[in-house]
Design an enzyme around this catalytic site. Structure first.
Site, PDB file in Angstrom:
ATOM      1  N   GLU A 165       0.807  -1.230   0.000  1.00 20.69           N
ATOM      2  CA  GLU A 165       0.000   0.000   0.000  1.00 20.69           C
ATOM      3  C   GLU A 165       0.840   1.281   0.000  1.00 20.69           C
ATOM      4  O   GLU A 165       0.356   2.360   0.290  1.00 20.69           O
ATOM      5  CB  GLU A 165      -0.944   0.002   1.210  1.00 20.69           C
ATOM      6  CG  GLU A 165      -2.356  -0.469   0.948  1.00 20.69           C
ATOM      7  CD  GLU A 165      -2.540  -1.908   0.463  1.00 20.69           C
ATOM      8  OE1 GLU A 165      -1.583  -2.731   0.521  1.00 20.69           O
ATOM      9  OE2 GLU A 165      -3.631  -2.219  -0.020  1.00 20.69           O
ATOM     10  N   ARG A 215       2.197  -8.664   4.368  1.00 17.59           N
ATOM     11  CA  ARG A 215       1.318  -8.090   3.337  1.00 17.59           C
ATOM     12  C   ARG A 215       2.219  -7.581   2.220  1.00 17.59           C
ATOM     13  O   ARG A 215       2.934  -6.583   2.358  1.00 17.59           O
ATOM     14  CB  ARG A 215       0.486  -6.957   3.958  1.00 17.59           C
ATOM     15  CG  ARG A 215      -0.552  -6.367   3.040  1.00 17.59           C
ATOM     16  CD  ARG A 215      -1.948  -6.828   3.418  1.00 17.59           C
ATOM     17  NE  ARG A 215      -2.941  -6.330   2.463  1.00 17.59           N
ATOM     18  CZ  ARG A 215      -3.807  -5.373   2.721  1.00 17.59           C
ATOM     19  NH1 ARG A 215      -3.824  -4.809   3.916  1.00 17.59           N
ATOM     20  NH2 ARG A 215      -4.671  -4.987   1.808  1.00 17.59           N
ATOM     21  N   GLN A 340     -18.434   5.471   2.996  1.00 14.17           N
ATOM     22  CA  GLN A 340     -18.965   6.661   3.649  1.00 14.17           C
ATOM     23  C   GLN A 340     -18.855   6.639   5.175  1.00 14.17           C
ATOM     24  O   GLN A 340     -18.597   7.666   5.783  1.00 14.17           O
ATOM     25  CB  GLN A 340     -20.437   6.857   3.258  1.00 14.17           C
ATOM     26  CG  GLN A 340     -20.617   7.352   1.853  1.00 14.17           C
ATOM     27  CD  GLN A 340     -22.088   7.446   1.465  1.00 14.17           C
ATOM     28  OE1 GLN A 340     -22.523   6.782   0.552  1.00 14.17           O
ATOM     29  NE2 GLN A 340     -22.864   8.255   2.172  1.00 14.17           N
TER      30      GLN A 340
END
Ligand code: FAD
Ligand code: NAP
Ligand code: SF4
Length: 671
Positions: A165, A215, A340
């Site tokens: 990421e 990861r 959201q």
């Protein structure tokens, strides 16, 4: 059993996971709150009770520089251990397993003490990092190892080392951010040294019987990222260094390719996990946009991965796994990938929760206790607010009568689900439909209720959830047939010409523009979607990105607002950029600071930057917000009825489904 592959235990040698589902790491914002660890413990406990095989916590920094922000959570000292024990005890009490994620943000940190491989500022933090010295690198490795050791002391079953990421470890691995000329930069061996030293030394410190997940960034989706061969080589070296399980990382945070928003097709990136899995012998986990047991089972049964990671689906439904186990997958409250309530909150430094499940993150606060004296309650309006209230109130034992004028429940979600890329919204209606049935709510569809009939119904209380009416604009010429409301277009499918002016650039203005420019949803065709966003499945360049495939614009659209702010600035932090990019690529003209004057024979007259312009358009579509439907509530109050108002009916400004559902739940918890 419907999902035999999901429920096949995974033997790791020293321990066995009861199923193939991992709850992926999510920062909840509770980590930094006062008494937040008690709330976090309850949050994880509910998910462990819900049957998930292995949980990974939100990212915890191994040192100060690695914190997400100055007050970010860190595990570096013995006095940090006790609060983590609250979490591990709570999870173990339910027979669950949990790993702590060690996350060093590197140049993504939102504070001035951030560090990286090289002093290159990221586009998503205002702070330029300092390049770590060699001594600093060795200290960072020690800090990772120490963090893992303390996690072990706190009772965690393992750690996940965050190597993807675009965070620190990934910043060392990729040539994009690693321009060093010493032993930690340049060649592949040097760039991956940090990752491998951390894993080796951690394994040495924690011993063999402790899970280490790594990861791994399998697709960086940025230029100068890793090549496929480098990812494979690193995967093999990580296995040798002592990693127990490899998890998939997709895309850096700064990548301009969406990776988890709702318009990303389900299991859009599992193909890359499958390729890496063929190269190693340790279990490999796949991730991203997996949100139903059916999809998870499909992945596992076809051998694409050994485990499936889902994160947000566990915000939406803590009991996801148990429901699947009991063959009740149609009772799962599905994550619609809207971001959201979760990611958008985290970016705004608010506690994460969930649009479809307001209890997420509020397990100790939003409670639905069984009532001693059940009431007979009427709920008018089966939109998100009414549906949520009805379910939670029925859960408590009240007798609920839910009315709607339409022949189906869902309110405006029935329109939202028709927008290309928002197909997931259907799942929320499906969930409520089943839940209402399960709870024995009396559903009365096709009934437009008036005050008299409600008063005659002898209800203890009447809950008004009648929603909104779209705002009409008193602009000269707007009585023309050329002027349509968004419901005319999206619900009644009135024909729309080739040249269109959209008035109002809020969520609905964007959705209308999307519906008019995207005749076929990209989301439903993975191959097309990957080509549209330029994901290179051949991996011919570093980072696996290629030129994006252009669609030919089908219409000329002007999307306008009166404000001078950037058009779309009010959309979700983590999804707005995707909508803006899509519309830009479809040739939509986004205009801010517009004054609407009149619609005449010549076209729509506007003033922008002090100049009058006439837009030659076939149609004007009004998406200028809404007004509350309050008439019924006012009439009932006049008749002396006991009335509560929720959702759009209470106030329409800044209404969204997150507020509507939460308001319904909060009222139900107190009534
Ligand atoms: P509504 O959904 O409007 O429901 C009100 C219900 O009351 C209706 O079913 C109506 O038939 C019924 N009713 C009204 N009067 C009566 C009566 N007298 N008798 C019986 N029944 C009656 N929100 C988001 O959060 N995220 C999004 O991405 C999003 N996208 C959207 C996209 C579109 C195209 C649209 C139109 C809306 C979108 N929304 C989105 C907004 C969201 O759907 C609303 O905020 C939400 O539906 C409001 O819920 P509500 O229950 O207050 O009202
Ligand atoms: P909105 O987001 O409040 O936008 C209304 C738009 O109308 C704004 O652009 C506003 O901009 C304009 N406007 C307001 N009053 C006006 C007036 N009198 N004359 C002309 N223009 C006016 O509302 P919405 O687009 O109707 O959406 C409703 C709700 O659904 C929103 O709360 C939204 O969050 C939610 N929703 C969310 C998404 C999502 O993707 N998250 C998608 C769809 C809907 P100016 O005032 O600058 O002109
Ligand atoms: Fe999923 Fe939206 Fe809930 Fe986040 S807020 S967990 S994206 S449904």
């Amino acid at each position: 059993m419907s999902f035999p592959h999901i429920f096949e235990p995974l033997d790791l040698g020293f321990t066995t996971l009861k199923n193939r589902v991992l709850m992926g790491s999510m920062h909840m914002g509770l980590e930094e709150e006062k008494n937040g660890f008690d709330k976090l413990a309850a949050f994880y406990q509910a998910r462990a009770k819900g049957g998930v095989g292995l949980i990974v916590t939100g990212g915890i920094a191994p040192n100060f520089a690695g914190r997400v922000e100055p007050k970010g959570s860190q595990l570096s000292f013995f006095w940090h251990v006790n609060k983590h024990k609250k979490i591990t005890n709570a999870v173990h009490q339910e027979g669950g397993k949990i790993c702590l994620q060690i996350l060093h943000t590197g140049r993504y940190a939102y504070h001035p003490f951030n560090v990286s491989a090289s002093a290159i500022k990221s586009p998503i933090s205002p702070f330029k990092p300092k390049a770590l010295s060699e001594r600093g690198i060795k200290k960072t490795i020690n800090d990772f190892v120490n963090c893992a050791y303390l996690a072990q002391k706190a009772g965690y079953d393992g750690v996940e080392i965050m190597g993807s990421e675009g965070y620190l470890i990934n910043q060392f691995i990729a040539p994009k951010t690693n321009k060093r000329t010493d032993d930690w930069g340049g060649s592949f061996e040097n760039r991956t040294r940090l990752a491998l030293d951390i894993v080796r030394q951690t394994r040495e410190k924690v011993g063999p019987d402790f899970i280490i997940i790594f990861r791994l960034s399998m697709l960086d989706l940025v230029d100068e990222g890793s090549t496929f061969d480098e990812v494979v080589k690193l995967a093999k070296l990580l296995e040798t260094a002592g990693v127990t399980i490899l998890n998939t990382g997709i895309g850096w945070h700064e990548a301009r390719i969406p990776t988890i928003v709702t318009s990303v097709p389900r299991k859009a990136f599992t193909w890359i996990t499958e390729r890496i899995k063929q190269q190693v012998s340790i279990p490999v986990i796949t991730t991203n946009r997996i949100n139903t047991p059916e999809v998870a089972e499909q992945i596992l049964s076809s051998g694409q991965a050994d485990m499936v990671s889902m994160a947000r689906p566990f915000l939406a439904d803590a009991d996801f796994v148990n429901k699947a186990k009991e063959n009740n997958s149609d009772q799962i409250n599905t994550c619609i990938a809207c971001n959201q309530g979760c990611l958008d909150h985290v970016f705004q430094r608010q506690r994460a929760t969930c649009l479809v499940n307001p209890v997420a993150g509020y397990e100790t606060e939003l409670l639905f206790k069984t009532v001693v004296e059940p009431k007979k309650l009427a709920v008018v309006g089966a939109g998100p607010a009414g549906m949520a209230f009805a379910c939670y109130a029925a859960e408590r034992g009240h007798e609920i009568h839910l009315f709607d004028a339409e022949q189906s429940i869902g309110g405006q979600f029935n329109i939202a689900k028709t927008i290309p890329g928002k197909e997931e919204f259907y799942e929320t209606i499906r969930y409520f439909e089943n839940r209402l049935k399960q709870l024995g709510v009396h559903l009365h569809l096709g009934q437009t209720k008036d005050a008299e009939s409600l008063v005659a119904g002898d209800f203890d209380k009447i809950v008004i959830a009648t929603g909104i009416t779209p705002r009409k604009l008193p602009i000269p010429g707007f009585d023309s047939d050329k002027v349509l409301g968004y419901l005319d277009v999206l619900k009644h499918h009135k024909p729309v010409g080739k040249n269109v002016a959209i008035i109002g650039a809020g969520g609905i203005g964007f959705d209308v523009a999307c519906a008019l420019t995207q005749p076929k949803s990209h989301t439903l065709d993975l191959e097309h979607w990957l080509a549209y966003w330029g994901v290179d499945t051949d991996y011919s360049e570093r980072g696996a990105i290629k030129k994006q495939k252009e669609d030919q614009p089908t219409r000329k659209i002007y999307l306008m607002q009166r404000k001078n702010t950037k058009v779309g600035a009010g959309l979700g932090k983590t999804s707005g950029w995707v909508h803006r990019m899509e519309l830009k690529r479809s040739g939509v003209d986004m205009m801010a600071g517009v004054e609407y004057k009149a619609l005449t024979e010549e076209g729509l007259e506007i003033i922008i930057d002090g100049e009058t312009r006439i837009l030659d358009v076939d149609n004007v579509i009004v998406c200028a917000g809404q007004l509350s439907n309050t008439t019924l509530a006012d009439e009932l109050k006049a008749l002396g009825a006991d009335v509560e108002i929720i959702g759009g009916a209470s106030y329409a400004s800044e209404l969204d489904a997150k507020r509507a559902i939460r308001q319904g739940a909060e009222l139900a918890s107190t009534i």
